[in-house]
Design a protein around this motif. Structure first.
Motif, short mmCIF file in Angstrom:
data_model
loop_
_atom_site.label_atom_id
_atom_site.label_comp_id
_atom_site.label_asym_id
_atom_site.label_seq_id
_atom_site.Cartn_x
_atom_site.Cartn_y
_atom_site.Cartn_z
N MET A 1 0.83 -1.19 0.00
CA MET A 1 0.00 0.00 0.00
C MET A 1 0.88 1.26 0.00
SD MET A 1 -3.36 0.64 2.19
CE MET A 1 -3.18 1.62 3.63
N PHE A 2 1.90 1.26 0.82
CA PHE A 2 2.78 2.41 0.89
C PHE A 2 4.17 2.03 0.41
CE2 PHE A 2 -0.30 3.12 4.35
CZ PHE A 2 -0.86 4.29 3.90
N ASN A 3 4.24 1.46 -0.78
CA ASN A 3 5.52 0.97 -1.30
C ASN A 3 6.47 2.09 -1.69
OD1 ASN A 3 4.61 -1.62 -0.98
ND2 ASN A 3 3.86 -1.78 -3.08
N ASP A 4 5.95 3.25 -1.97
CA ASP A 4 6.81 4.32 -2.46
C ASP A 4 7.20 5.33 -1.38
OD1 ASP A 4 4.24 5.22 -2.24
OD2 ASP A 4 4.31 6.47 -4.03
N ILE A 5 7.00 5.00 -0.11
CA ILE A 5 7.41 5.90 0.97
C ILE A 5 8.85 5.60 1.32
CG2 ILE A 5 7.06 6.51 3.38
CD1 ILE A 5 4.14 6.14 3.03
N GLY A 6 9.66 6.63 1.26
CA GLY A 6 11.07 6.47 1.58
C GLY A 6 11.33 6.77 3.05
N ALA A 7 12.61 6.70 3.43
CA ALA A 7 13.00 6.91 4.82
C ALA A 7 12.71 8.34 5.27
CB ALA A 7 14.48 6.58 5.00
N LEU A 8 12.95 9.30 4.39
CA LEU A 8 12.74 10.70 4.76
C LEU A 8 11.26 11.00 4.97
CD1 LEU A 8 14.15 13.40 5.21
CD2 LEU A 8 13.79 13.90 2.79
N GLU A 9 10.40 10.44 4.13
CA GLU A 9 8.96 10.65 4.30
C GLU A 9 8.47 9.99 5.58
OE1 GLU A 9 10.21 9.46 1.41
OE2 GLU A 9 9.70 10.95 -0.11
N LEU A 10 8.98 8.79 5.88
CA LEU A 10 8.58 8.10 7.10
C LEU A 10 9.02 8.87 8.34
CD1 LEU A 10 7.20 5.54 8.10
CD2 LEU A 10 9.43 4.44 8.13
N LEU A 11 10.22 9.39 8.32
CA LEU A 11 10.72 10.20 9.44
C LEU A 11 9.88 11.46 9.61
CD1 LEU A 11 12.97 10.56 11.57
CD2 LEU A 11 14.23 11.85 9.84
N THR A 12 9.49 12.08 8.50
CA THR A 12 8.65 13.28 8.55
C THR A 12 7.29 12.95 9.17
OG1 THR A 12 9.72 14.10 6.55
CG2 THR A 12 7.66 15.15 7.18
N LEU A 13 6.71 11.81 8.81
CA LEU A 13 5.43 11.41 9.39
C LEU A 13 5.54 11.15 10.88
CD1 LEU A 13 4.01 9.04 6.63
CD2 LEU A 13 3.20 11.32 7.26
N VAL A 15 7.77 12.47 13.01
CA VAL A 15 7.95 13.77 13.69
C VAL A 15 6.64 14.53 13.73
CG1 VAL A 15 9.09 16.03 13.48
CG2 VAL A 15 10.41 13.93 13.15
N LEU A 16 5.89 14.51 12.66
CA LEU A 16 4.59 15.19 12.61
C LEU A 16 3.61 14.57 13.61
CD1 LEU A 16 3.03 17.42 11.12
CD2 LEU A 16 2.26 15.67 9.53
#
Length: 158
Positions: A1-13, A15-16
């Motif tokens: 489902m979330f195959n295109d989420i990278g490490a930076l996007e995951l870290l941003t989520l 922190v948010l």
């Protein structure tokens, strides 16, 4: 489902989420979201099983992903079973050859495989030699006017 989420996007989520819910409430929110997702999956699976049981035994291999038009077409046209003979049609159709024949016909050249065009040209020449009125060749380009000569005026076109 979330195959295109990278490490930076995951870290941003992450922190948010910490900023919005706070570090104290975050574990409870994660548990609630996980529980909700699990319940939705169970509901979906039970609905699929109910539909399969209502359809009967002849639809036991029915996949709901096949209802997606792209998946259905890909499965029907690209699979190994070729009941309609589409593989033969795909292999017999050579787009480059067809385009070359059309280009040759437009440019007035005769290609080796366009015997129908050659026969039509021969019939037209025979009709002209017999004294009949020959039809104008619409595939040939008209003669270009001289550089200082104006093209003919077409009142309907203006």
């Amino acid at each position: 489902m979330f195959n295109d989420i990278g490490a930076l996007e995951l870290l941003t989520l992450v922190v948010l989420a910490v900023l919005v819910f706070g570090p104290e409430k975050l574990p409870k929110v994660i548990q609630d979201v996980t529980r909700t997702i699990r319940k939705i999956r169970e509901f979906s699976d039970s609905a699929k099983e109910d539909i399969r049981s209502e359809l009967g035994p002849q639809f036991k291999d029915f996949e709901f992903e096949d209802l997606n038009p792209k998946t259905f077409v890909r499965k029907q046209l690209m699979d190994g079973n070729d009941e309609l003979g589409l593989k033969e049609i795909r292999e017999s159709f050579d787009l480059r050859k067809e385009m070359a024949e059309v280009t040759d016909a437009v440019n007035g050249r005769e290609s080796a495989s366009s015997t129908g065009t050659a026969a039509a040209a021969a019939a037209s020449t025979a009709a002209t030699a017999a004294g009949g009125a020959a039809e104008p060749d619409l595939l040939k380009k008209p003669a270009q006017p001289a550089k200082d000569e104006r093209p003919p005026f077409d009142a309907d076109a203006t």
